[in-house]
Write a protein that holds these residues in place. Structure first.
Motif, PDB file in Angstrom:
ATOM      1  N   VAL A  65       0.682  -1.194   0.099  1.00  0.00           N
ATOM      2  CA  VAL A  65       0.023   0.123   0.123  1.00  0.00           C
ATOM      3  C   VAL A  65       0.900   1.220   0.124  1.00  0.00           C
ATOM      4  CG1 VAL A  65      -1.707   1.250   1.355  1.00  0.00           C
ATOM      5  CG2 VAL A  65      -1.990  -1.310   1.130  1.00  0.00           C
ATOM      6  N   MET A  66       2.018   1.332   1.039  1.00  0.00           N
ATOM      7  CA  MET A  66       2.745   2.340   0.860  1.00  0.00           C
ATOM      8  C   MET A  66       3.227   2.667  -0.186  1.00  0.00           C
ATOM      9  SD  MET A  66       6.265   3.413   0.808  1.00  0.00           S
ATOM     10  CE  MET A  66       7.297   2.275   1.699  1.00  0.00           C
ATOM     11  N   MET A  67       3.789   1.513  -1.110  1.00  0.00           N
ATOM     12  CA  MET A  67       4.680   1.734  -2.319  1.00  0.00           C
ATOM     13  C   MET A  67       3.759   2.394  -3.476  1.00  0.00           C
ATOM     14  SD  MET A  67       7.137  -1.725  -2.304  1.00  0.00           S
ATOM     15  CE  MET A  67       7.873  -1.146  -3.800  1.00  0.00           C
ATOM     16  N   CYS A  68       2.585   1.782  -3.437  1.00  0.00           N
ATOM     17  CA  CYS A  68       1.769   1.737  -4.805  1.00  0.00           C
ATOM     18  C   CYS A  68       0.484   2.805  -4.871  1.00  0.00           C
ATOM     19  CB  CYS A  68       1.453   0.278  -5.264  1.00  0.00           C
ATOM     20  SG  CYS A  68       2.869  -0.631  -5.655  1.00  0.00           S
ATOM     21  N   SER A  69       0.139   2.979  -3.390  1.00  0.00           N
ATOM     22  CA  SER A  69      -0.998   3.616  -3.149  1.00  0.00           C
ATOM     23  C   SER A  69      -0.933   4.960  -2.479  1.00  0.00           C
ATOM     24  CB  SER A  69      -2.212   2.761  -2.619  1.00  0.00           C
ATOM     25  OG  SER A  69      -2.299   1.624  -3.315  1.00  0.00           O
ATOM     26  N   THR A  70       0.074   5.308  -1.859  1.00  0.00           N
ATOM     27  CA  THR A  70       0.251   6.550  -1.111  1.00  0.00           C
ATOM     28  C   THR A  70       0.862   7.636  -1.727  1.00  0.00           C
ATOM     29  OG1 THR A  70       2.295   5.953   0.210  1.00  0.00           O
ATOM     30  CG2 THR A  70       0.303   5.041   1.129  1.00  0.00           C
ATOM     31  N   ALA A  71       0.420   8.877  -1.329  1.00  0.00           N
ATOM     32  CA  ALA A  71       1.032  10.064  -1.673  1.00  0.00           C
ATOM     33  C   ALA A  71       1.304  11.157  -0.718  1.00  0.00           C
ATOM     34  CB  ALA A  71       0.152  10.784  -2.773  1.00  0.00           C
ATOM     35  N   GLY A  72       2.308  11.459  -0.336  1.00  0.00           N
ATOM     36  CA  GLY A  72       2.535  12.566   0.625  1.00  0.00           C
ATOM     37  C   GLY A  72       3.230  13.568   0.287  1.00  0.00           C
ATOM     38  N   LEU A  73       3.302  14.755   1.441  1.00  0.00           N
ATOM     39  CA  LEU A  73       3.764  16.062   1.055  1.00  0.00           C
ATOM     40  C   LEU A  73       4.700  16.113   2.132  1.00  0.00           C
ATOM     41  CD1 LEU A  73       1.540  19.447   0.933  1.00  0.00           C
ATOM     42  CD2 LEU A  73       3.808  19.250   2.409  1.00  0.00           C
ATOM     43  N   GLN A  74       6.032  16.295   1.533  1.00  0.00           N
ATOM     44  CA  GLN A  74       6.991  16.695   2.513  1.00  0.00           C
ATOM     45  C   GLN A  74       7.685  18.029   2.408  1.00  0.00           C
ATOM     46  OE1 GLN A  74      10.177  13.633   1.196  1.00  0.00           O
ATOM     47  NE2 GLN A  74       8.410  12.194   0.632  1.00  0.00           N
ATOM     48  N   VAL A  75       7.959  18.569   3.635  1.00  0.00           N
ATOM     49  CA  VAL A  75       8.606  19.776   3.811  1.00  0.00           C
ATOM     50  C   VAL A  75       9.983  19.454   4.276  1.00  0.00           C
ATOM     51  CG1 VAL A  75       8.384  21.900   5.230  1.00  0.00           C
ATOM     52  CG2 VAL A  75       6.175  20.554   4.728  1.00  0.00           C
ATOM     53  N   CYS A  76      10.852  20.489   3.417  1.00  0.00           N
ATOM     54  CA  CYS A  76      12.328  20.229   3.772  1.00  0.00           C
ATOM     55  C   CYS A  76      12.827  21.714   4.299  1.00  0.00           C
ATOM     56  CB  CYS A  76      13.197  19.870   2.258  1.00  0.00           C
ATOM     57  SG  CYS A  76      12.316  18.561   1.511  1.00  0.00           S
ATOM     58  N   LEU A  77      13.200  21.350   5.570  1.00  0.00           N
ATOM     59  CA  LEU A  77      13.839  22.452   6.279  1.00  0.00           C
ATOM     60  C   LEU A  77      15.418  22.474   6.849  1.00  0.00           C
ATOM     61  CD1 LEU A  77      11.087  22.057   8.934  1.00  0.00           C
ATOM     62  CD2 LEU A  77      11.284  23.973   7.225  1.00  0.00           C
ATOM     63  N   ASP A  78      16.060  23.198   6.753  1.00  0.00           N
ATOM     64  CA  ASP A  78      17.283  23.329   7.177  1.00  0.00           C
ATOM     65  C   ASP A  78      17.641  22.722   8.612  1.00  0.00           C
ATOM     66  OD1 ASP A  78      18.834  24.413   4.871  1.00  0.00           O
ATOM     67  OD2 ASP A  78      18.677  26.381   5.378  1.00  0.00           O
ATOM     68  N   ALA A  79      18.547  22.104   8.933  1.00  0.00           N
ATOM     69  CA  ALA A  79      18.762  21.462  10.096  1.00  0.00           C
ATOM     70  C   ALA A  79      19.025  22.675  11.092  1.00  0.00           C
ATOM     71  CB  ALA A  79      19.991  20.283  10.004  1.00  0.00           C
ATOM     72  N   GLY A  80      19.756  23.759  10.819  1.00  0.00           N
ATOM     73  CA  GLY A  80      20.120  25.009  11.636  1.00  0.00           C
ATOM     74  C   GLY A  80      21.387  24.962  12.170  1.00  0.00           C
ATOM     75  N   THR A  81      21.606  25.504  13.171  1.00  0.00           N
ATOM     76  CA  THR A  81      23.100  25.550  13.621  1.00  0.00           C
ATOM     77  C   THR A  81      23.439  24.591  14.662  1.00  0.00           C
ATOM     78  OG1 THR A  81      22.409  27.064  15.650  1.00  0.00           O
ATOM     79  CG2 THR A  81      23.239  28.247  13.467  1.00  0.00           C
ATOM     80  N   PRO A  82      24.512  23.840  15.186  1.00  0.00           N
ATOM     81  CA  PRO A  82      24.449  23.127  16.060  1.00  0.00           C
ATOM     82  C   PRO A  82      23.545  23.534  17.282  1.00  0.00           C
ATOM     83  CG  PRO A  82      26.685  23.465  15.165  1.00  0.00           C
ATOM     84  CD  PRO A  82      25.819  24.460  14.667  1.00  0.00           C
ATOM     85  N   ALA A  83      23.708  24.374  17.878  1.00  0.00           N
ATOM     86  CA  ALA A  83      23.074  24.941  18.818  1.00  0.00           C
ATOM     87  C   ALA A  83      21.389  24.744  18.680  1.00  0.00           C
ATOM     88  CB  ALA A  83      23.411  26.294  19.443  1.00  0.00           C
TER      89      ALA A  83
END
Length: 409
Positions: free
Chosen positions: A168-186
């Protein structure tokens, strides 16, 4: 920087002879820290015939329709051209299409670029009698694999040992992904923790995938249910001290079972039960290399995946232009350290309610209260033109209002 750290950042494919070398390489490529400046998105859609959405897809027809943008997995024999605004088009095993945006320096710039690419794609599809779906799961068809690559064949066989959810995951699902910078080490520990903690309320807020293969599943997000029902070593969140995201991810990656081992004979099935740590310890005859490790990381599917940046993977696909609403909320909530910290504190009490999120959505009172509070925090900080901000706010308010009305009837 130690010799091990320097070697871990090299781009060339090289042998990794100890577990320490493997772990150092994972740390080096998965968390690239620095001031957060960029945002991106990856948008998936199920694909359908305009006049018969339940009909199966034909890969040759799809390749013809996409023309110079057709992904290599459709066998067109040439590298695909990027979309007009720089996005990359790929295809998932069941025929789902995905636009991966170029990184943008603002949400408004991202919206403009993705809109241009999406308009171009929908025009191509319309001319070929095809259209994009509007939900996080295929509401018309049962899982059916369109692509027969060694990768997907090995994945399917491995998933089948744990039940039907992998197909089901491989063939039937559709997602929306948000890509965010990891940020500084702190900043990284709070940004990582917030991206995970926001999962249940944001899944609930944007869940739209109740109907799958012609029936009502009774779930708010059947897409997320499919992911959650797979092998938890591949799809559940990493566990570890909040102060050490990289350490938690290294342990997760090392303990995850292999899904593919690339070979020249076309059969990529791994030995059952072998993990990356086992391979690093000599369990396979072939020497483990940096590219093998990176390929293994591409086959891990937790709700948030470190990919140099943070890849938020838990949202259902949204219809049409409404993809901007969840992306804009995340951009606002991760816009500055104080807001991200405030969002994390709001989400902490419901951070583990993944099952209720995909089962009940906003019918869960705690998730609805948290989603409402997060939406209020974000909509006061949207960095968009006024008309687009209004669209985002109205979209979010409609979803919250619909859940409240449904709950009261």
């Amino acid at each position: 920087m130690t010799k091990l750290d320097r070697e871990a950042t090299e781009d060339t494919d090289r042998a990794l002879r100890t577990q320490g070398e493997v772990e150092a390489h994972i740390r080096a490529i998965c968390f690239k820290t620095g001031p957060p400046t960029l945002i991106g998105t990856e948008l998936e859609w199920t694909l359908h015939h305009s006049s018969a959405p339940e009909a199966p897809l034909d890969p040759d027809h799809l390749g013809h329709v996409l023309g110079r943008h057709a992904p290599a997995t459709l066998g067109r024999g040439h590298p695909p051209d990027p979309l007009p605004a720089g996005g990359t088009l790929t295809i998932e095993p069941g025929g789902q299409l995905e636009i991966s945006s170029a990184p943008a320096t603002s949400t408004a710039a991202l919206h403009a670029a993705v809109t241009a690419d999406l308009d171009h794609l929908t025009a191509l599809l319309s001319a070929g009698g095809l259209r994009l779906g509007e939900d996080g799961i295929d509401r018309h068809r049962s899982p059916r694999r369109l692509l027969g690559t060694p990768r997907y064949t090995a994945m399917e066989r491995a998933f089948d040992t744990h039940g039907p959810h992998g197909r089901v995951m491989m063939c039937s699902t559709a997602g929306l992904q948000v890509c965010l910078d990891a940020g500084t080490p702190a900043e990284l520990p709070v940004r990582w923790a917030a991206a995970l903690a926001l999962g249940p309320p944001m899944v609930a807020l944007f869940a739209n995938s109740a109907r799958h293969a012609g029936r009502n599943t009774g779930l708010a997000s059947a897409r997320m249910a499919a992911w959650w029902g797979m092998d938890p070593r591949l799809t559940h969140p990493p566990v570890g001290p909040a102060a050490d995201p990289a350490g938690a991810w290294v342990r997760y990656a090392m303990a995850a079972p292999l899904l593919c081992v690339r070979r020249d004979d076309g059969c990529w099935d791994p030995p059952p039960g072998v993990t990356l740590a086992d391979w690093a310890g000599g369990a396979l005859p072939q020497q483990l290399t940096t590219s093998d490790v990176e390929y293994h990381l591409s086959l891990l599917f937790p709700p948030v995946r470190p990919h140099g940046y943070l890849e938020v993977r838990y949202l259902d696909a949204q219809p049409g232009e409404r993809w901007i609403a969840p992306v804009a909320l995340f951009a606002a909530l991760f816009g500055d350290p104080d807001t991200t910290g405030a969002a994390l504190e709001l989400a902490r009490p419901v951070a583990g309610r993944w099952r209720s999120a995909y089962r009940n959505g906003l019918r869960d009172p705690a998730l609805r209260r948290t989603a409402t509070a997060l939406a209020e925090l974000a909509t006061d900080r949207l960095d968009l033109p006024p008309d687009l901000s209004t669209d985002v706010i109205e979209t979010v308010h409609r979803r919250l209002h619909h859940a409240t009305v449904t709950d009261q009837t």
